[in-house]
Design an enzyme around this catalytic site. Sequence first.
Site, short mmCIF file in Angstrom:
data_model
loop_
_atom_site.label_atom_id
_atom_site.label_comp_id
_atom_site.label_asym_id
_atom_site.label_seq_id
_atom_site.Cartn_x
_atom_site.Cartn_y
_atom_site.Cartn_z
N ALA A 63 58.23 35.33 67.98
CA ALA A 63 58.73 36.66 68.32
C ALA A 63 57.62 37.66 67.97
CB ALA A 63 59.97 36.94 67.50
N GLY A 102 59.80 31.68 67.67
CA GLY A 102 60.42 31.90 68.97
C GLY A 102 59.70 31.15 70.09
N GLU A 105 61.08 27.78 70.00
CA GLU A 105 62.47 27.88 70.45
C GLU A 105 62.55 28.00 71.97
OE1 GLU A 105 63.19 31.11 67.57
OE2 GLU A 105 64.99 29.98 67.00
N GLU A 125 59.47 30.88 60.49
CA GLU A 125 60.21 32.12 60.21
C GLU A 125 60.48 32.31 58.72
OE1 GLU A 125 60.79 30.10 62.72
OE2 GLU A 125 61.37 31.22 64.52
N1 3HC Z 1 53.80 38.94 66.40
C1 3HC Z 1 52.92 39.96 66.50
N2 3HC Z 1 51.61 39.84 66.20
C2 3HC Z 1 51.20 38.64 65.78
C3 3HC Z 1 52.06 37.54 65.66
C4 3HC Z 1 53.42 37.73 66.00
N3 3HC Z 1 54.32 36.72 65.93
N4 3HC Z 1 51.36 36.48 65.22
C5 3HC Z 1 50.09 36.90 65.08
N5 3HC Z 1 49.99 38.20 65.41
C6 3HC Z 1 48.77 39.02 65.43
C7 3HC Z 1 48.14 39.14 64.06
O1 3HC Z 1 48.72 40.19 63.33
C8 3HC Z 1 46.68 39.37 64.41
O2 3HC Z 1 46.61 40.72 64.79
P1 3HC Z 1 45.23 41.53 64.50
O3 3HC Z 1 44.17 40.79 65.23
O4 3HC Z 1 45.52 42.90 65.03
O5 3HC Z 1 45.07 41.48 63.01
C9 3HC Z 1 46.49 38.55 65.67
O6 3HC Z 1 47.81 38.31 66.20
C10 3HC Z 1 45.83 37.22 65.44
O7 3HC Z 1 46.52 36.55 64.39
P2 3HC Z 1 45.72 35.77 63.25
O8 3HC Z 1 44.60 36.60 62.74
O9 3HC Z 1 46.74 35.29 62.29
O10 3HC Z 1 45.09 34.57 64.09
P3 3HC Z 1 44.97 33.04 63.74
O11 3HC Z 1 44.36 32.41 64.91
O12 3HC Z 1 44.36 32.87 62.40
O13 3HC Z 1 46.47 32.50 63.60
C11 3HC Z 1 48.74 32.15 64.25
C12 3HC Z 1 47.31 32.49 64.71
C13 3HC Z 1 48.79 30.72 63.69
C14 3HC Z 1 49.62 32.27 65.44
C15 3HC Z 1 49.16 33.13 63.12
O14 3HC Z 1 48.91 34.45 63.56
C16 3HC Z 1 50.60 33.06 62.74
O15 3HC Z 1 50.98 32.22 61.94
N6 3HC Z 1 51.44 33.97 63.27
C17 3HC Z 1 52.82 34.09 62.90
C18 3HC Z 1 53.65 33.05 63.55
C19 3HC Z 1 55.08 33.25 63.18
O16 3HC Z 1 55.43 33.48 62.05
N7 3HC Z 1 55.97 33.13 64.17
C20 3HC Z 1 57.36 33.32 63.95
C21 3HC Z 1 57.68 34.75 64.21
S1 3HC Z 1 59.36 35.12 63.80
C22 3HC Z 1 60.24 34.54 65.09
O17 3HC Z 1 59.71 33.94 65.98
C23 3HC Z 1 61.70 34.86 65.07
C24 3HC Z 1 62.46 34.10 66.08
O18 3HC Z 1 62.97 32.93 65.52
C25 3HC Z 1 63.60 34.89 66.64
#
Ligand code: 3HC
Length: 697
Positions: A63, A102, A105, A125
């Site tokens: 998400a 997401g 999912e 998450e």
């Molecule tokens: N939403 C918005 N921005 C995000 C994001 C997300 N889910 N994931 C990463 N970004 C952004 C980062 O903030 C970063 O922004 P910046 O360049 O402006 O600082 C950019 O994307 C690149 O991210 P990373 O520097 O972390 O890049 P990496 O290549 O090292 O890692 C990744 C990539 C493994 C995808 C890592 O970013 C990550 O773990 N992201 C979070 C994933 C996550 O937690 N997903 C679950 C979200 S909650 C959800 O999905 C709820 C649902 O169940 C309803």
Amino acid sequence: MSEVVNYQRQGSIGVITVNYPPVNALSHAVRSGLLDALKQGQADADAKALLLVCDGRTFVAGADITEFGKPPQSPGLPEVVAEYENSEKTIVAAIHGTALGGGLELALGCHYRVALESAKVGLPEVKLGLLPGAGGTQRLPRLTGAQKALEMITTGDFASAKDALANGIVDAVEAGDDVKAVGLAYAEKAVADGKGPRRVRDVEDKVASEKGSDIFSQFRAGLEKKARGLFSPFKCVDAVEAAFTLPFDEGMKRERELFMECMESPQRAGLIHSFFSERQVSKVPGLPKDTPVRDINSVGIIGAGTMGGGIAMNFANVGIPVLLLELKQEALDKGLAIIRRNYENSAKKGRITQAQVEERMALIKPTLAYEDFSDVDLVIEAVFENMGVKKEIFGTLDKICKQGAVLASNTSTLDIDEIASATTRPEDVVGMHFFSPANVMKLLENVCGSKTSNEVKATVMAIGKRIKKVSVLVGNCYGFVGNRMLHQRGAEAIKLVNEGASPQQVDKVLTDLGFPMGQFAMSDLAGIDVGYRIREERRKAGEDIPASWMDKLAEQGRLGQKTQAGTYLYEEGSRKPVVDPAVDELIAEFRKEQGITPREITDQEILERCMYVMINEGAKILEEGIAARALDIDIVWIYGYGFPAYRGGPMFWADQVGIESIYNTVRKFHDTLGGDQWKPSSLLERLAGEGKTFGSL
Ligand code: 3HC
């Protein structure tokens, strides 16, 4: 046509492509685009099946976290996933990079999943204080069974493509890097084989066979220890359990309720602040993005003690050769033996192979001669905290090292400018403050002197990233950001015990807040002699540092874990602090000597004095520009001192407590207790007056 999701037919397959850099997060535009593209695919009579694939470096990584906390915009993600799952045309998801949250999912809503060998999938998450809120808790266990789903969802750990295949999360894994070609081939074969939609919601065998199992109560019991203080892991278990007790649609409703509880919890806000702050710290205000960075292909480290050895391991771990210097062969041998033992332990635990142990050891070359440093790109000095010794070393480095070498000190408190003054090239001198154990702790506090060049600042930030640290750039002052605040907390904790609290009462208040250990258990770990020596040095320099019962401990040789006795006792081979009545007596005696009548001290007073003194110091650090932003302080504390990430760091925590109330209490302590540490920072005063927060700066 949406700009971020595109529909095009290739042969008999309708291809839906998401293109929303950097990580294809499911923003409102992506969600809407996904529905529009699906409609087009459904309407395209020549498309026999649909393929969902992503451009760029990764499949959908979740998400869009930036939308959390804002009013929800339709369509919601569960709705999008349901539309994909309900499609009458078969949909294949082709996964590269990471399918996370997401993103996974959404893939689980598709009818088949094919992944590249290099891909990973996960539901992280929980690391953001949430649970999978678009069907992940209901669909994943239908494929994997309860145990694997509980593990993945409560830890947030990723599964490799191979592991995902073995657990039924994906249906095929293919070599190569052309995800679209792999997806098209899979979809074409599905059409040829007459494979219709297979909806995970209808897969019932695992949920039926594990219904009524006691795995959930067992899992909760295990979490009590592993997830101490955390909210969402327990909600994750509740949600997964619902998949085994309720029909799919009701399970989805239960998941949504639990998801909303997590969304509204302060822990979610703290963890998401931590997530973004960890990424923000690498973007240093005032340091242009295009600042040239020097190549670092070899490193010299001075000192093969605990610190120097740990630092050397960081570089060897990423293939950078290290020259490790000591003045005596014996110290060098001892240091190398400890490094080898650490690597062997990692190999025993299966974290690295024996071949990697040898490769890394081969990268660390011992030396007794400074002359060997003539060609290294970076030197890190890691000897004990003594300005005279450090200046002598930097003077030597200045004579020996090539022009352009970065000269760094691992000092944890001392003045970088004074160290730099021993050289003719202060622009190349910088602090690189690692935290002990340096091969484990994630924080690297990079300290700029007043003359450190931008190029050197950018270089140490870049090298920090390369050795997989979270690097924060800070300014030069006594103790920099982390230790400057810690010293205030430490001094206040000692005074609280002088006045009547017990060390274990102080420690418990801090562990209840979420710290992994309290102030005194931490001093025992670091060695009581460290603080003692610092206090003695400061006394010698004429500072008014009052006598304390901790000095008495040090003078008795109770130096902490290393002598099995400090503020607490330690059994042979154990790190568990045990309360020692002899220390209570020593404290009582000290109070008598000082004419102190002990008083009852409340936990609330301990919390306020230990934490607010840090917040006030943090505000001064901001005011002086030692830290550029409150979030830099937060990250220093989360990664250097174990501040609970779910509270977002000390400055974020202060915003939640309320700046005005903290300011008023600081003023009260200034009036009643006195001391510079309680003199309210003018920034704190201003924020309180304007009703603002540190986060608003
Ligand atoms: N939403 C918005 N921005 C995000 C994001 C997300 N889910 N994931 C990463 N970004 C952004 C980062 O903030 C970063 O922004 P910046 O360049 O402006 O600082 C950019 O994307 C690149 O991210 P990373 O520097 O972390 O890049 P990496 O290549 O090292 O890692 C990744 C990539 C493994 C995808 C890592 O970013 C990550 O773990 N992201 C979070 C994933 C996550 O937690 N997903 C679950 C979200 S909650 C959800 O999905 C709820 C649902 O169940 C309803």
